[in-house]
Scaffold this active site. Sequence first.
Site, PDB file in Angstrom:
ATOM      1  N   SER A   1     -10.155  -3.569   3.452  1.00  0.00           N
ATOM      2  CA  SER A   1      -8.874  -2.972   3.833  1.00  0.00           C
ATOM      3  C   SER A   1      -7.846  -3.086   2.707  1.00  0.00           C
ATOM      4  O   SER A   1      -7.911  -4.008   1.880  1.00  0.00           O
ATOM      5  CB  SER A   1      -8.337  -3.658   5.086  1.00  0.00           C
ATOM      6  OG  SER A   1      -8.099  -5.023   4.822  1.00  0.00           O
ATOM      7  N   THR A   2      -6.912  -2.177   2.702  1.00  0.00           N
ATOM      8  CA  THR A   2      -5.838  -2.212   1.707  1.00  0.00           C
ATOM      9  C   THR A   2      -5.006  -3.480   1.888  1.00  0.00           C
ATOM     10  O   THR A   2      -4.591  -4.105   0.906  1.00  0.00           O
ATOM     11  CB  THR A   2      -4.986  -0.932   1.821  1.00  0.00           C
ATOM     12  OG1 THR A   2      -5.810   0.173   1.402  1.00  0.00           O
ATOM     13  CG2 THR A   2      -3.759  -0.981   0.925  1.00  0.00           C
TER      14      THR A   2
ATOM     15  N   GLU B   1     -11.876  -1.608  -3.999  1.00  0.00           N
ATOM     16  CA  GLU B   1     -12.185  -0.315  -3.395  1.00  0.00           C
ATOM     17  C   GLU B   1     -11.667  -0.399  -1.969  1.00  0.00           C
ATOM     18  O   GLU B   1     -12.221  -1.132  -1.156  1.00  0.00           O
ATOM     19  CB  GLU B   1     -13.700  -0.087  -3.461  1.00  0.00           C
ATOM     20  CG  GLU B   1     -14.071   1.362  -3.377  1.00  0.00           C
ATOM     21  CD  GLU B   1     -14.330   1.770  -1.948  1.00  0.00           C
ATOM     22  OE1 GLU B   1     -13.374   2.280  -1.323  1.00  0.00           O
ATOM     23  OE2 GLU B   1     -15.444   1.577  -1.455  1.00  0.00           O
TER      24      GLU B   1
ATOM     25  N   CYS C   1     -14.684   4.587   4.171  1.00  0.00           N
ATOM     26  CA  CYS C   1     -13.447   4.649   3.399  1.00  0.00           C
ATOM     27  C   CYS C   1     -13.169   6.090   2.987  1.00  0.00           C
ATOM     28  O   CYS C   1     -12.026   6.476   2.823  1.00  0.00           O
ATOM     29  CB  CYS C   1     -13.548   3.737   2.189  1.00  0.00           C
ATOM     30  SG  CYS C   1     -15.075   3.915   1.293  1.00  0.00           S
TER      31      CYS C   1
HETATM   32  P1  NAI Z   1     -11.093  -6.710   5.967  1.00  0.00           P
HETATM   33  O1  NAI Z   1     -10.504  -6.103   4.760  1.00  0.00           O
HETATM   34  O2  NAI Z   1     -10.332  -7.763   6.695  1.00  0.00           O
HETATM   35  O3  NAI Z   1     -12.525  -7.360   5.615  1.00  0.00           O
HETATM   36  C1  NAI Z   1     -13.293  -7.070   4.482  1.00  0.00           C
HETATM   37  C2  NAI Z   1     -13.854  -8.352   3.885  1.00  0.00           C
HETATM   38  O4  NAI Z   1     -12.784  -9.157   3.402  1.00  0.00           O
HETATM   39  C3  NAI Z   1     -14.626  -9.235   4.875  1.00  0.00           C
HETATM   40  O5  NAI Z   1     -15.723  -9.803   4.199  1.00  0.00           O
HETATM   41  C4  NAI Z   1     -13.610 -10.294   5.231  1.00  0.00           C
HETATM   42  O6  NAI Z   1     -14.178 -11.514   5.673  1.00  0.00           O
HETATM   43  C5  NAI Z   1     -12.890 -10.485   3.915  1.00  0.00           C
HETATM   44  N1  NAI Z   1     -11.550 -11.032   4.002  1.00  0.00           N
HETATM   45  C6  NAI Z   1     -10.661 -10.953   5.024  1.00  0.00           C
HETATM   46  N2  NAI Z   1      -9.525 -11.562   4.712  1.00  0.00           N
HETATM   47  C7  NAI Z   1      -9.665 -12.064   3.468  1.00  0.00           C
HETATM   48  C8  NAI Z   1      -8.817 -12.791   2.583  1.00  0.00           C
HETATM   49  N3  NAI Z   1      -7.585 -13.135   2.919  1.00  0.00           N
HETATM   50  N4  NAI Z   1      -9.287 -13.102   1.350  1.00  0.00           N
HETATM   51  C9  NAI Z   1     -10.531 -12.756   0.970  1.00  0.00           C
HETATM   52  N5  NAI Z   1     -11.367 -12.082   1.773  1.00  0.00           N
HETATM   53  C10 NAI Z   1     -10.958 -11.726   3.009  1.00  0.00           C
HETATM   54  O7  NAI Z   1     -11.465  -5.548   6.950  1.00  0.00           O
HETATM   55  P2  NAI Z   1     -11.636  -5.586   8.542  1.00  0.00           P
HETATM   56  O8  NAI Z   1     -10.597  -6.478   9.152  1.00  0.00           O
HETATM   57  O9  NAI Z   1     -13.038  -5.866   8.868  1.00  0.00           O
HETATM   58  O10 NAI Z   1     -11.289  -4.082   8.906  1.00  0.00           O
HETATM   59  C11 NAI Z   1      -9.936  -3.702   9.035  1.00  0.00           C
HETATM   60  C12 NAI Z   1      -9.691  -2.330   8.484  1.00  0.00           C
HETATM   61  O11 NAI Z   1      -9.976  -2.334   7.097  1.00  0.00           O
HETATM   62  C13 NAI Z   1     -10.544  -1.223   9.034  1.00  0.00           C
HETATM   63  O12 NAI Z   1     -10.042  -0.718  10.228  1.00  0.00           O
HETATM   64  C14 NAI Z   1     -10.459  -0.223   7.920  1.00  0.00           C
HETATM   65  O13 NAI Z   1      -9.258   0.490   8.019  1.00  0.00           O
HETATM   66  C15 NAI Z   1     -10.412  -1.067   6.675  1.00  0.00           C
HETATM   67  N6  NAI Z   1     -11.749  -1.193   6.041  1.00  0.00           N
HETATM   68  C16 NAI Z   1     -12.012  -0.462   4.936  1.00  0.00           C
HETATM   69  C17 NAI Z   1     -13.261  -0.502   4.362  1.00  0.00           C
HETATM   70  C18 NAI Z   1     -13.617   0.304   3.174  1.00  0.00           C
HETATM   71  O14 NAI Z   1     -14.787   0.643   2.995  1.00  0.00           O
HETATM   72  N7  NAI Z   1     -12.691   0.607   2.296  1.00  0.00           N
HETATM   73  C19 NAI Z   1     -14.339  -1.315   4.943  1.00  0.00           C
HETATM   74  C20 NAI Z   1     -13.939  -2.112   6.065  1.00  0.00           C
HETATM   75  C21 NAI Z   1     -12.683  -2.025   6.593  1.00  0.00           C
END
Ligand code: NAI
Length: 483
Positions: free
Chosen positions: A235-236, A256, A290
Amino acid sequence: MIADISIPDCSKLFIGGEWVTPDQQKSYSNENPARREPINEVAIAGAADVDRAVQVARAALDSKEWAGMPAADRGRLLWRVGQTLRERAADLAALESLDTGKPFVEALYGDIPHAAGAFEYFGGWSNKISGEVLPVPPRFFDYTRREPVGVVGAVIPWNFPLQMAAMKIAPALAMGNSIILKPAEQTPLTAFALAGILEELGLPAGVVSVLPGFGQTGAAIVAHADVDKITFTGSTAVGKQIMRGAADTLKRVSLELGGKSPNIVFEDADIKRAVRGVTTGIYYNQGQMCTAGSRVLVHESVHDAFMEAFLAEASKIRPGDPMAKETRMGALVSEEQFERVSQYVEIGRKEGANVALGGGPGDGDGYFYKPTVFTDVRPEQRIAQEEIFGPVVATTTFADEEEALAIANGVTYGLASGIWTNNLSRAHRVAQGLKAGTVWVNTYNALWNEAPFGGYKQSGHGREGGRYGAELYTEIKNVCIYI
Ligand code: NAI
Ligand code: MG
């Protein structure tokens, strides 16, 4: 069905080529989102485990086995990883489908071959990225070297778990780095399967570690002083936290992130083709992409004809059992994601947009959500500005090219975009005007390991894929000699 799938043991961490018990002996229950049933217990890596993995990654980096391995041999090793993924594609696809809720068929023909391709492709770059000799004044000899960045921390999401792991591990190893992977908490299975394969193929110990866990585990990797680079997809919001977290130690960061990508249908488009592209553009992987073409901009003169055909096409998609061969839409990945999508649909309704299709959960116990189409969406509305990450599309009309570009570019994101037109000049003109890392013309979601991929604006930093994706894992050294 589940009984046939061999689930990897996720109770240990993979550090230094060994399977070790997490320091704090904590674990969590991993869920199958299509049935809302537990799959297995997964270890949680804490700060002490991160520290241990960083130490072995640092030692591996300078080891005879890894630093001393000829680049061509690294390439051959990566090629074999790709081949092994292909040989085990059916098992890996079953794991991926079970863990994410995505259709088995899509994992089998999409995720797994793409992940295998990443190892094969970047393996090829191992001995092809080189420095150069520079034309400095005659009394000097000046050349550059492309060196590994060092210890890389990779934090990945749940939408394409193995593919994301491959897109980080393959180029990092090709360029001679060591890497610590934190899979998403929702989807650890294929990361463990991959670690098993790397062990089997004899990757030197410590070059790859796998540390499952939640955001805290990711944050501990980001904060560690001896990690040189963070590569993140997600996520952003978390991308911003990572940039802040990396600032203290000035780590290299590639990100990304999210998107709100426009699919623009011009009056001179092949409507049938556009309908197919727009449909898979938003609904592939339950819209959890994404690059999802989550905004559809249609020229006012073809709006009614396009919408009629699009709604007919979209209404054929029924969310169902991910393991069934005919399923083209599975379950959303988690309850959290299901809630997020449901809330956005409510927001859209409250903002006055019209629900022309779907707008609620699908049948069954899992986190199924119906393909949803909003019409009459104003560009400033939240459902047209914010990433929903589900099977929800906001459609709107435009009068001319200028207006189409203004709407398309009028968001904080800039990841991907699609243009549907049979006018060659228009295609190039609009492609130039779009502020996005990828522009697709008369196609959508055509993603290749060979092509650069990444975002403008708040969609990220850096480009994965292609030569750019390999160079992302190098540091440039300049050597100047007085002769
Ligand atoms: P997220 O961004 O929270 O999770 C992605 C990864 O980051 C996971 O492995 C998570 O454990 C890790 N993470 C979470 N907080 C962190 C921190 N403070 N420091 C380091 N690593 C951390 O995404 P989430 O909550 O699963 O999904 C939320 C939204 O994010 C989705 O609704 C979507 O909009 C977006 N997203 C975008 C993606 C993409 O491909 N660009 C993929 C997944 C989610
Ligand atoms: Mg899961």
